[in-house]
Scaffold this motif. Sequence first.
Motif, PDB file in Angstrom:
ATOM      1  N   TRP A   1      -7.202  98.537 -31.098  1.00 18.77           N
ATOM      2  CA  TRP A   1      -6.473  99.421 -32.006  1.00 18.77           C
ATOM      3  C   TRP A   1      -6.509 100.852 -31.488  1.00 18.77           C
ATOM      4  O   TRP A   1      -7.364 101.204 -30.663  1.00 18.77           O
ATOM      5  N   GLN A   2      -5.588 101.668 -31.994  1.00 13.53           N
ATOM      6  CA  GLN A   2      -5.601 103.115 -31.774  1.00 13.53           C
ATOM      7  C   GLN A   2      -5.802 103.763 -33.141  1.00 13.53           C
ATOM      8  O   GLN A   2      -4.932 103.677 -34.014  1.00 13.53           O
ATOM      9  N   ILE A   3      -6.933 104.397 -33.349  1.00 14.62           N
ATOM     10  CA  ILE A   3      -7.231 105.059 -34.616  1.00 14.62           C
ATOM     11  C   ILE A   3      -7.496 106.531 -34.316  1.00 14.62           C
ATOM     12  O   ILE A   3      -8.400 106.861 -33.539  1.00 14.62           O
ATOM     13  N   GLY A   4      -6.698 107.398 -34.930  1.00 11.34           N
ATOM     14  CA  GLY A   4      -6.870 108.823 -34.682  1.00 11.34           C
ATOM     15  C   GLY A   4      -6.655 109.199 -33.239  1.00 11.34           C
ATOM     16  O   GLY A   4      -7.269 110.149 -32.737  1.00 11.34           O
ATOM     17  N   GLY A   5      -5.794 108.454 -32.541  1.00 14.28           N
ATOM     18  CA  GLY A   5      -5.505 108.741 -31.145  1.00 14.28           C
ATOM     19  C   GLY A   5      -6.515 108.208 -30.160  1.00 14.28           C
ATOM     20  O   GLY A   5      -6.371 108.406 -28.949  1.00 14.28           O
ATOM     21  N   GLU A   6      -7.529 107.517 -30.653  1.00 12.60           N
ATOM     22  CA  GLU A   6      -8.577 106.990 -29.786  1.00 12.60           C
ATOM     23  C   GLU A   6      -8.547 105.455 -29.784  1.00 12.60           C
ATOM     24  O   GLU A   6      -8.354 104.834 -30.830  1.00 12.60           O
ATOM     25  N   PRO A   7      -8.752 104.818 -28.616  1.00 12.71           N
ATOM     26  CA  PRO A   7      -8.827 103.353 -28.577  1.00 12.71           C
ATOM     27  C   PRO A   7     -10.106 102.859 -29.238  1.00 12.71           C
ATOM     28  O   PRO A   7     -11.183 103.421 -29.012  1.00 12.71           O
TER      29      PRO A   7
ATOM     30  N   LEU B   1       0.970 101.329 -32.145  1.00  8.33           N
ATOM     31  CA  LEU B   1       0.810  99.923 -31.803  1.00  8.33           C
ATOM     32  C   LEU B   1       1.618  99.614 -30.548  1.00  8.33           C
ATOM     33  O   LEU B   1       2.636 100.267 -30.296  1.00  8.33           O
ATOM     34  N   PRO B   2       1.194  98.615 -29.757  1.00  6.30           N
ATOM     35  CA  PRO B   2       1.933  98.290 -28.531  1.00  6.30           C
ATOM     36  C   PRO B   2       3.396  97.942 -28.817  1.00  6.30           C
ATOM     37  O   PRO B   2       3.689  97.127 -29.691  1.00  6.30           O
TER      38      PRO B   2
END
Length: 297
Positions: free
Chosen positions: A171-177, A206-207
Amino acid sequence: MQKFTSNRSSDVGVRSVKRVVAGHPSADGAGVKIHRVAGFQSPDFSPFLMIDEIRSENPDDYIAGFPPHPHRGIETLTLMLSGEFEHKDHLGNRGAIRQGGAQWMRAGRGIIHSEMPSQGEGGMHGFQLWINMAAKDKMNKPQWRDIQPEEVRELALDDAGSRARLIAGEWQIGGEPVSAPLLDAASRASVADIRIAPGAKVDLALPVEHTVLAYIYAGALDTEYGAIKGGNVVLYEKGESLQLRASDTAPEQGAGLLLLHGLPLNEPVVHYGPFVMNTRDQIEQAVRDYNNGTLTD
């Protein structure tokens, strides 16, 4: 049941709603009452196949559980919001999941397992997802693992109280993986339990190439087609990001949903009972193997 279809396409930018699919009451196992959304023959769902929700305060609706039964060609992911279920299989695996936990099972070439409630009172609320396996992997050896509640990564999505509980995938949360505890799911499948605070909106990257869908189980989600309430799946067009907004129709609840994304397989799907393969001949072979006791060999 399809409620509407959009002809709009968005290759980049924010994903728009493609269509909404309504779930329906059903029963499975030894008569367990469920709410089901199935997408076996829909490329829009791939790599996901089915979402079952179990939700009842009446033990008679779920106490009989799912006695021993076979699978081939799929993975399952079971998540519990309340109540407990115990898994047993022919490999000797055994484990119970409680509130906030999950179990992942790869059937591969064959597994025989049971899933039984381990408590009678207090109600039951949970989900089981079926995830398809690529043709080249369907005859691999089976696997299983528990994901205990304390392993699940819970992260804030905004300052209003919206949160994500990451079960599977990247996932990407707050711009971080961020990695969830389960990284072995087929077709890079990712699963999260998302709670959106009343009146809040969250944005997620999301991809672009992934299928994205949301199963709403609490409150309602605001979309360009109005409020979508619980028991429905929202399927999204392609895009770089997703916006989720809690509807004003349930201001005290916000919205609760399972958010799924994964790489579509673009392969034929032939489904018969607990078996999901690519051809009718493979299904018939699975049935023969189960009947003659060689499914798990």
